[in-house]
Design an enzyme around this catalytic site. Structure first.
Site, mmCIF file in Angstrom:
data_model
loop_
_atom_site.group_PDB
_atom_site.id
_atom_site.type_symbol
_atom_site.label_atom_id
_atom_site.label_comp_id
_atom_site.label_asym_id
_atom_site.label_seq_id
_atom_site.Cartn_x
_atom_site.Cartn_y
_atom_site.Cartn_z
ATOM 1 N N ARG A 154 0.837 -1.219 0.000
ATOM 2 C CA ARG A 154 0.000 0.000 0.000
ATOM 3 C C ARG A 154 0.864 1.259 0.000
ATOM 4 O O ARG A 154 0.686 2.166 -0.830
ATOM 5 C CB ARG A 154 -0.917 -0.015 1.237
ATOM 6 C CG ARG A 154 -1.997 -1.072 1.183
ATOM 7 C CD ARG A 154 -2.734 -1.162 2.512
ATOM 8 N NE ARG A 154 -1.894 -1.769 3.521
ATOM 9 C CZ ARG A 154 -2.136 -2.948 4.109
ATOM 10 N NH1 ARG A 154 -3.216 -3.623 3.805
ATOM 11 N NH2 ARG A 154 -1.303 -3.428 5.014
ATOM 12 N N ILE A 155 1.802 1.332 0.967
ATOM 13 C CA ILE A 155 2.602 2.555 1.095
ATOM 14 C C ILE A 155 3.617 2.649 -0.050
ATOM 15 O O ILE A 155 3.817 3.727 -0.626
ATOM 16 C CB ILE A 155 3.289 2.603 2.481
ATOM 17 C CG1 ILE A 155 2.208 2.701 3.574
ATOM 18 C CG2 ILE A 155 4.261 3.788 2.569
ATOM 19 C CD1 ILE A 155 2.718 2.504 4.996
ATOM 20 N N ARG A 176 8.214 -9.202 -2.717
ATOM 21 C CA ARG A 176 8.273 -10.647 -2.443
ATOM 22 C C ARG A 176 7.507 -11.456 -3.472
ATOM 23 O O ARG A 176 8.010 -12.428 -4.029
ATOM 24 C CB ARG A 176 7.696 -10.873 -1.030
ATOM 25 C CG ARG A 176 7.697 -12.283 -0.555
ATOM 26 C CD ARG A 176 7.261 -12.323 0.887
ATOM 27 N NE ARG A 176 6.009 -11.571 1.132
ATOM 28 C CZ ARG A 176 5.559 -11.259 2.335
ATOM 29 N NH1 ARG A 176 6.240 -11.608 3.404
ATOM 30 N NH2 ARG A 176 4.431 -10.598 2.479
ATOM 31 N N ARG A 234 10.728 0.154 8.840
ATOM 32 C CA ARG A 234 11.180 -0.164 10.198
ATOM 33 C C ARG A 234 12.708 -0.167 10.180
ATOM 34 O O ARG A 234 13.322 -0.679 9.226
ATOM 35 C CB ARG A 234 10.686 -1.553 10.641
ATOM 36 C CG ARG A 234 9.233 -1.596 11.029
ATOM 37 C CD ARG A 234 8.946 -0.836 12.328
ATOM 38 N NE ARG A 234 7.553 -0.935 12.740
ATOM 39 C CZ ARG A 234 6.590 -0.070 12.381
ATOM 40 N NH1 ARG A 234 6.870 0.967 11.617
ATOM 41 N NH2 ARG A 234 5.358 -0.240 12.819
ATOM 42 N N GLU A 263 14.693 2.392 18.308
ATOM 43 C CA GLU A 263 14.032 3.657 18.637
ATOM 44 C C GLU A 263 13.708 3.738 20.129
ATOM 45 O O GLU A 263 13.338 2.721 20.711
ATOM 46 C CB GLU A 263 12.726 3.780 17.834
ATOM 47 C CG GLU A 263 12.987 3.888 16.352
ATOM 48 C CD GLU A 263 11.711 4.013 15.527
ATOM 49 O OE1 GLU A 263 10.634 4.235 16.095
ATOM 50 O OE2 GLU A 263 11.823 3.873 14.302
ATOM 51 N N HIS A 281 10.142 9.276 13.537
ATOM 52 C CA HIS A 281 9.018 8.368 13.227
ATOM 53 C C HIS A 281 7.700 9.147 13.056
ATOM 54 O O HIS A 281 6.753 8.954 13.807
ATOM 55 C CB HIS A 281 8.883 7.280 14.305
ATOM 56 C CG HIS A 281 8.244 6.022 13.782
ATOM 57 N ND1 HIS A 281 8.719 4.754 14.073
ATOM 58 C CD2 HIS A 281 7.161 5.832 12.983
ATOM 59 C CE1 HIS A 281 7.945 3.857 13.483
ATOM 60 N NE2 HIS A 281 6.992 4.489 12.820
HETATM 61 P P1 NAP Z 1 1.688 -3.810 2.951
HETATM 62 O O1 NAP Z 1 0.593 -3.244 2.119
HETATM 63 O O2 NAP Z 1 1.511 -5.125 3.590
HETATM 64 O O3 NAP Z 1 3.003 -3.821 2.027
HETATM 65 C C1 NAP Z 1 4.152 -4.496 2.347
HETATM 66 C C2 NAP Z 1 4.786 -4.942 1.042
HETATM 67 O O4 NAP Z 1 6.089 -5.438 1.342
HETATM 68 C C3 NAP Z 1 4.013 -6.056 0.353
HETATM 69 O O5 NAP Z 1 3.845 -5.733 -1.008
HETATM 70 C C4 NAP Z 1 4.914 -7.269 0.554
HETATM 71 O O6 NAP Z 1 4.889 -8.194 -0.521
HETATM 72 C C5 NAP Z 1 6.259 -6.629 0.601
HETATM 73 N N1 NAP Z 1 7.246 -7.473 1.278
HETATM 74 C C6 NAP Z 1 7.179 -8.038 2.503
HETATM 75 N N2 NAP Z 1 8.300 -8.698 2.780
HETATM 76 C C7 NAP Z 1 9.103 -8.564 1.711
HETATM 77 C C8 NAP Z 1 10.393 -9.034 1.404
HETATM 78 N N3 NAP Z 1 11.103 -9.776 2.246
HETATM 79 N N4 NAP Z 1 10.903 -8.717 0.194
HETATM 80 C C9 NAP Z 1 10.201 -7.967 -0.678
HETATM 81 N N5 NAP Z 1 8.969 -7.479 -0.441
HETATM 82 C C10 NAP Z 1 8.428 -7.786 0.743
HETATM 83 O O7 NAP Z 1 2.055 -2.804 4.140
HETATM 84 P P2 NAP Z 1 1.962 -1.206 4.145
HETATM 85 O O8 NAP Z 1 0.639 -0.793 4.641
HETATM 86 O O9 NAP Z 1 2.461 -0.700 2.863
HETATM 87 O O10 NAP Z 1 3.027 -0.899 5.324
HETATM 88 C C11 NAP Z 1 4.369 -1.301 5.180
HETATM 89 C C12 NAP Z 1 5.132 -1.048 6.459
HETATM 90 O O11 NAP Z 1 5.411 0.333 6.601
HETATM 91 C C13 NAP Z 1 4.422 -1.393 7.763
HETATM 92 O O12 NAP Z 1 4.489 -2.771 8.052
HETATM 93 C C14 NAP Z 1 5.159 -0.564 8.783
HETATM 94 O O13 NAP Z 1 6.235 -1.289 9.324
HETATM 95 C C15 NAP Z 1 5.697 0.603 7.973
HETATM 96 N N6 NAP Z 1 5.035 1.871 8.331
HETATM 97 C C16 NAP Z 1 5.796 2.881 8.816
HETATM 98 C C17 NAP Z 1 5.195 4.090 9.134
HETATM 99 C C18 NAP Z 1 5.997 5.222 9.672
HETATM 100 O O14 NAP Z 1 5.489 5.958 10.495
HETATM 101 N N7 NAP Z 1 7.209 5.431 9.215
HETATM 102 C C19 NAP Z 1 3.816 4.258 8.977
HETATM 103 C C20 NAP Z 1 3.083 3.202 8.485
HETATM 104 C C21 NAP Z 1 3.702 2.003 8.155
HETATM 105 P P3 NAP Z 1 3.706 -9.254 -0.787
HETATM 106 O O15 NAP Z 1 2.928 -8.651 -1.906
HETATM 107 O O16 NAP Z 1 4.414 -10.497 -1.161
HETATM 108 O O17 NAP Z 1 2.938 -9.387 0.499
HETATM 109 C C1 GLV Z 2 3.714 3.070 12.115
HETATM 110 O O1 GLV Z 2 4.894 2.982 12.033
HETATM 111 C C2 GLV Z 2 2.814 2.044 11.737
HETATM 112 O O2 GLV Z 2 3.268 0.930 11.445
HETATM 113 O O3 GLV Z 2 1.612 2.300 11.717
#
Ligand code: NAP
Ligand code: GLV
Length: 315
Positions: A154-155, A176, A234, A263, A281
């Site tokens: 998503r992000i 992945r 992360r 962190e 963060h």
């Molecule tokens: P998401 O929609 O689940 O996207 C994660 C993507 O990463 C998926 O497309 C997944 O592939 C891929 N992936 C997972 N493991 C992998 C690997 N080993 N190699 C390659 N690709 C891999 O999650 P999201 O909503 O985008 O959020 C992602 C992450 O951002 C969260 O889990 C969180 O840790 C972080 N985050 C940080 C903040 C912040 O404040 N900085 C805020 C929100 C989120 P598949 O298609 O195979 O599942």
């Molecule tokens: C923030 O880092 C979150 O995963 O929502």
């Protein structure tokens, strides 16, 4: 009334609704330690935890009163979701509502690092700016360059859209599983190949044991010397000491970081570097987004309390 623990002060309207529906306790005093998390699992029916609360496997042993963790945040690497499932504890998270806010921070880190905005701001505040000059503060151009997204979820897709539609950038990505998107972007099957091919790397994969140090010293070494590295996912996904080495010796040009391995600890060596932008963060940190996250976390707990399957269940 069911007993609910909320581990941090979240938006007032959400707390008010929670207080009307549950016997509510709000934990004061920072993140729950492993011992506090384990105790909370004995004392409450449901918990609304967040990042930094230590719900590792030890929290899920013994006879547990708590059967529902409605996490505030999409990332839940601070919760051992498999151990929770084995103990009959449901875990939910808050996807989608924070995607745009976090992608905006990713874009901001690309821009701030490329255009040396942190460095320039420090110079102005320190009274060291001597005025406009043809060679003062020269950064690197962003428009039209190539970005590499690590984790096209998503992000990752929201960052890629901003790069493509807003900045005319070429988008490559590593993911992945195979992924189709509805705008021009090419999937690269090898992480090192991706990192070596782009001007900007943006990391958006989840944390957790399986992705620890996914971006290793060798992956960083594949980057070009003008490359800029951005992490909004992360800290544990990246070999942080290797990243600092690469920044110190000029193997890469810069880094924009929103997240860190331990962190809120940020290594002194990292803080000493001019060629990186360091944020505390902030990914989802807008008033609107944090309220929506709180509401979604509570809605999942309410669904569980009413005997339904929580809509954002992850285990
Ligand atoms: P998401 O929609 O689940 O996207 C994660 C993507 O990463 C998926 O497309 C997944 O592939 C891929 N992936 C997972 N493991 C992998 C690997 N080993 N190699 C390659 N690709 C891999 O999650 P999201 O909503 O985008 O959020 C992602 C992450 O951002 C969260 O889990 C969180 O840790 C972080 N985050 C940080 C903040 C912040 O404040 N900085 C805020 C929100 C989120 P598949 O298609 O195979 O599942
Ligand atoms: C923030 O880092 C979150 O995963 O929502």
């Amino acid at each position: 009334m069911k007993k609910l623990l909320i581990t941090r002060r979240i938006a007032d309207p959400v707390l008010e609704q929670a207080a009307a529906l549950f016997d509510l306790t709000i934990h004061e005093g920072g993140p729950l330690t492993a011992a506090q998390a384990a105790q909370a699992m004995q004392d409450y029916d449901a918990i609304l935890p967040t990042l930094g609360d230590d719900f590792s496997a030890a929290a899920f042993s013994g006879d547990l009163r708590c059967k529902m963790l409605g996490n505030f945040g999409v990332g839940y690497n601070h919760i051992d979701a498999a151990a929770a499932a084995a103990a009959g504890v449901i875990v939910s998270n808050t996807p989608d509502v924070l995607t745009d806010a976090t992608a905006d921070i990713g874009m901001m880190l690309i821009m701030m690092t490329a255009r040396r905005a942190g460095e320039g701001e420090r110079m102005v505040r320190a009274g060291k700016w001597e005025g406009f000059g043809p060679k003062v503060g020269l950064g690197t151009h962003v428009t039209g360059k190539t970005v590499g997204i690590v984790g096209m979820g998503r992000i990752g897709q929201a960052v890629a859209r901003r790069c493509h539609f807003g900045f005319g950038m070429n988008v490559l990505f590593y993911n992945r599983s195979p992924k189709e998107v509805d705008f021009p972007a090419s999937q690269i099957s090898d992480l090192h190949d991706l990192m070596g091919a782009v001007d900007f790397v943006v990391v958006t994969v989840p944390g957790g044991a399986e992705n620890r140090y996914l971006v290793s010293a060798a992956a960083l070494a594949a980057m070009q010397p003008h490359g800029i590295f951005v992490n909004i996912a992360r800290g544990e996904v990246v070999d942080e000491p290797a990243l600092i080495d690469a920044l110190e010796c000029g193997a890469i040009a810069g880094a924009g970081l929103d997240v860190y391995e331990h962190e809120p600890y940020v290594p002194e060596r990292l803080r000493a570097l001019e060629n990186c932008v360091l944020l505390p963060h902030l990914g989802s940190a807008t008033v609107e987004t944090r309220q929506a996250m709180g509401q979604m976390a509570l809605d999942n707990i309410i669904a569980w309390a009413e005997g339904e399957n929580p809509p954002q269940r992850v285990n």
